[in-house]
Design an enzyme around this catalytic site. Sequence first.
Site, PDB file in Angstrom:
ATOM      1  CG  ASP A 208      -1.941   1.012   1.161  1.00  0.00           C
ATOM      2  OD1 ASP A 208      -2.494   1.349  -0.119  1.00  0.00           O
ATOM      3  OD2 ASP A 208      -2.409   1.547   2.116  1.00  0.00           O
ATOM      4  CB  SER A 232      -6.457   3.086  -0.188  1.00  0.00           C
ATOM      5  OG  SER A 232      -5.033   3.409  -0.203  1.00  0.00           O
ATOM      6  CD  GLN A 282      -4.386   1.389  -3.195  1.00  0.00           C
ATOM      7  OE1 GLN A 282      -3.860   2.618  -3.477  1.00  0.00           O
ATOM      8  NE2 GLN A 282      -3.895   0.548  -2.104  1.00  0.00           N
TER       9      GLN A 282
END
Length: 292
Positions: A208, A232, A282
């Site tokens: 991430d 996110s 993502q």
Amino acid sequence: MSRTAPTAMEQLLSSLDIERLEQDLFRGTSPQVGWQRVFGGQVIGQALVAAQRTITADRPVHSLHAYFMRPGDPAAPIIYEVDRIRDGLSFATRSVVAIQHGKAIFSLSASFQKAEEGLEYQDPIPAVAQPQDLPGKEEMREAFLAGAPDHIRSYWERERPIEVRPLSLEHYISDQKLEPQQKVWVRTTGPVPDDHIIQAAILAYLSDMTLLDTALFAHGRSVFDRELQVASLDHAMWFHRPSKLDDWLLYSMDSPNTNGARGFTRGSLYQRDGRLIASVAQEGLIRDRAKA
């Protein structure tokens, strides 16, 4: 006798060692490092540990899909509730919901598989400069932080469990529109236990990092731009091969699309020996507050 404060890596390992409250109920906490919200990679890692602790050891994780629904509160514990969706002959599936203040903040679905032999292929590792040939943490601080705003200085000076060594810093110091791709070397700042559950969780944690930044390059913007709201929204990851995380990993990322106040990014994680160990995708919120 004074006690040495735990390192950032020790804090990460401690946070991933979540507490079992009941058979499928776990509690995690966040390192108190001054963040306004819980880092998304931490919630992914903790939820994955919760799921893996309900799975037999012969079935490592092979994929996860997650959604971020609310920002996490670093001052409050996070409750992880695991649903044992299915246990088949080869595969097992788990669903995890993370709860704070009585509300769901995050959900994760993960699939686990017994080891099998099969057809094998992978994209080769990109040809890039090796991490030892790039500026180290102190050199980057000296070159990059001179005259930088306070919020950027505090970001780069904070101790972290993962060291990031970018191939280029141009996107941080330029407002030019650049190709929406980047490559960084990453490694843990301390030893990782010989435990495939923790290794997978740390890999999910670091996946991430820097990923959503890539979607800003084509716009000449940076994650440090205070007029942008960046967060996110969802995260998917596929674990191709096991890795002990005992050396640098190359994280190669690109962003093929931004629209609708969202940016989409993809990443590949390679060991230094060229083995592709994971792939990531993502989508994140990229909202220009100045135009809202």
